[in-house]
Motif scaffolding. Structure first.
Motif, PDB file in Angstrom:
ATOM      1  N   TRP A 131      27.546  80.053 -25.146  1.00 37.40           N
ATOM      2  CA  TRP A 131      26.570  79.445 -26.053  1.00 37.40           C
ATOM      3  C   TRP A 131      25.881  78.249 -25.385  1.00 37.40           C
ATOM      4  O   TRP A 131      24.674  78.087 -25.490  1.00 37.40           O
ATOM      5  CB  TRP A 131      27.286  79.032 -27.324  1.00 37.40           C
ATOM      6  CG  TRP A 131      26.389  78.446 -28.380  1.00 37.40           C
ATOM      7  CD1 TRP A 131      26.417  77.189 -28.873  1.00 37.40           C
ATOM      8  CD2 TRP A 131      25.328  79.112 -29.060  1.00 37.40           C
ATOM      9  NE1 TRP A 131      25.443  77.014 -29.818  1.00 37.40           N
ATOM     10  CE2 TRP A 131      24.756  78.185 -29.956  1.00 37.40           C
ATOM     11  CE3 TRP A 131      24.782  80.395 -29.000  1.00 37.40           C
ATOM     12  CZ2 TRP A 131      23.697  78.502 -30.783  1.00 37.40           C
ATOM     13  CZ3 TRP A 131      23.733  80.703 -29.827  1.00 37.40           C
ATOM     14  CH2 TRP A 131      23.206  79.769 -30.708  1.00 37.40           C
ATOM     15  N   ASP A 172      26.914  86.741 -30.459  1.00 43.43           N
ATOM     16  CA  ASP A 172      27.477  86.059 -29.301  1.00 43.43           C
ATOM     17  C   ASP A 172      26.834  86.485 -27.984  1.00 43.43           C
ATOM     18  O   ASP A 172      27.372  86.212 -26.920  1.00 43.43           O
ATOM     19  CB  ASP A 172      28.983  86.315 -29.240  1.00 43.43           C
ATOM     20  CG  ASP A 172      29.678  85.900 -30.512  1.00 43.43           C
ATOM     21  OD1 ASP A 172      29.512  84.738 -30.913  1.00 43.43           O
ATOM     22  OD2 ASP A 172      30.374  86.730 -31.130  1.00 43.43           O
ATOM     23  N   TYR A 197      27.104  77.623 -35.655  1.00 45.44           N
ATOM     24  CA  TYR A 197      26.126  77.817 -34.589  1.00 45.44           C
ATOM     25  C   TYR A 197      24.805  77.143 -34.918  1.00 45.44           C
ATOM     26  O   TYR A 197      24.137  76.589 -34.051  1.00 45.44           O
ATOM     27  CB  TYR A 197      25.847  79.299 -34.384  1.00 45.44           C
ATOM     28  CG  TYR A 197      26.933  80.128 -33.745  1.00 45.44           C
ATOM     29  CD1 TYR A 197      28.268  79.732 -33.753  1.00 45.44           C
ATOM     30  CD2 TYR A 197      26.611  81.337 -33.144  1.00 45.44           C
ATOM     31  CE1 TYR A 197      29.238  80.514 -33.190  1.00 45.44           C
ATOM     32  CE2 TYR A 197      27.589  82.131 -32.569  1.00 45.44           C
ATOM     33  CZ  TYR A 197      28.902  81.715 -32.599  1.00 45.44           C
ATOM     34  OH  TYR A 197      29.862  82.490 -32.028  1.00 45.44           O
TER      35      TYR A 197
END
Length: 388
Positions: free
Chosen positions: A21, A63, A93
């Motif tokens: 990420w 993801d 997120y």
């Protein structure tokens, strides 16, 4: 999930993807909602079909750190004939710090899916570390976090009000693992839906709000609640006032899709028992199937040969298309995983990690092509539910 004999690994894993990420955000920067990254070659946009079929799939790019693989995933979903995709948008997120919303990854995913003419069903869930007790799992939603979660859902709905087909609130709340390792609590789930529904409708009243449906299970214990019992209890607690429909998960468990429903069995048509229970409480709103499917892993107790799984999958789409006018979509789990998973989870994939199609993908592609050709000829093919 464990109550269904499935690994808990199907749930997203925050700790294991932190590096991916971070790398994505450093590389991607800010992306306008109407475009992709400048280095990503985009094909001309495709218009959504005016009358969508029930065929959908869970695309699972939550993801995925590579924009090119995200784009290819949606391209292959559309090439298979899917008109709908389900995507997960975790609260941690998008709001990594209180009040700091980062839409870059969700903008990218939604814009690329829509570029392929796909209708996006967005599932919201998980809890940021700062909004849950220390060491509590990421599915732990305490009373103090309900209103912040509802406000996050409202902000999401307001941003994507004309870009998503529906919001799904939470996931399988009749399982302890999806409820912060706490016993299922129907009354608290109704309280969550009440808070979210009110906030979303104040911000974007046109966006359908779906309750995350219970996992199919016969178990009654502190770890899981029988799905039919859970549904009865939330209706008794007044959930009907706080939803526009349900997101259900009628997995096949190795049984043919046409097998009749039975309270003592888990199968695809178990959703008809859910529908009957809804109607008993005067609720005629739609059921969106946002997870379903069969597994081809030999390690799984209900694993099927790939060709049988492919046949069952096509027959399930066709059964829903012909018999369930209250069900606009059947989104199977799952098109592809972004990394190597355990063999049982990979048994649900339509594509290998390198995007090679499995027999189920090819069977669905042939099926949707035949539907399109019949529609172009004007041949009768039975009722097809439309988008709400």
């Amino acid at each position: 999930m464990r109550a269904r004999g499935k690994s808990a690994g199907r749930r997203s894993r925050i700790g294991g993807r932190a590096a991916l990420w971070a790398a994505f955000l450093m590389t991607l920067g800010s992306i306008p909602a109407s475009s992709g990254p400048p280095w990503l070659r985009l094909d001309p946009p495709r218009a959504p079909p005016p009358r969508p079929s029930v065929v959908g799939v869970h695309t699972r790019v939550t993801d995925e750190a590579d924009p090119a693989r995200i784009y290819r995933t949606f391209q292959m979903a559309r090439a298979m004939g899917a008109d709908w995709v389900v995507e997960f948008f975790p609260w941690p997120y998008l709001e990594p710090a209180p009040g700091r919303l980062d839409w870059s990854h969700s903008d990218l995913r939604i814009s690329l899916a829509r570029r392929e003419g796909l209708r996006v069903i967005a599932r919201l869930g998980m809890v940021p570390a700062g909004a849950r007790p220390w060491r509590a799992p990421d599915t732990y939603l305490g009373p103090e976090a309900v209103l912040p979660f509802a406000r996050f859902a409202a902000a999401f709905a307001a941003r994507y009000r004309d870009q998503v087909a529906a919001l799904v609130i939470w996931n399988e709340p009749n399982l302890y693992i999806e409820w912060g390792d706490r016993p299922p609590d129907p009354a608290f789930f109704v309280a969550v839906m009440r808070a979210v529904y009110r906030e979303v409708k104040a911000a974007a009243p046109e966006v359908p709000v779906l309750a995350g449906g219970p996992a199919p299970t016969l178990e009654d214990s502190p770890r899981a609640m029988n799905d039919l019992r859970f549904l009865r209890e939330v209706y008794a607690q007044g959930i009907a006032a706080y939803l526009d429909g349900w997101a259900m998960h009628p997995y096949g468990f190795g049984n043919p899709p046409e097998e009749p429903p039975d309270p003592g069995r888990l199968n695809f048509r178990r959703v008809e028992l859910m529908r009957a229970l809804m109607r008993a409480y005067g609720d005629d709103r739609p059921i969106y199937i946002t997870e379903a499917g069969w597994n081809e892993a030999p390690e799984y107790d209900h694993g099927l040969p790939p060709e049988v799984r492919a046949d069952y999958t096509v027959r399930a789409y066709e059964y829903a298309r012909r018999n369930w006018p209250w069900c606009p979509v059947v989104a199977m789990w799952a098109l592809r995983y972004p990394w190597r998973e355990d063999p049982i989870l990979e048994g649900y994939a339509f594509l290998d990690l390198d995007f090679r199609p499995r027999p189920t993908y090819e069977a669905v592609r042939r099926y949707t092509q035949a539907l399109r050709e019949a529609d172009e000829r004007g041949a009768p093919s039975g009722p097809t539910p439309g988008a709400p």
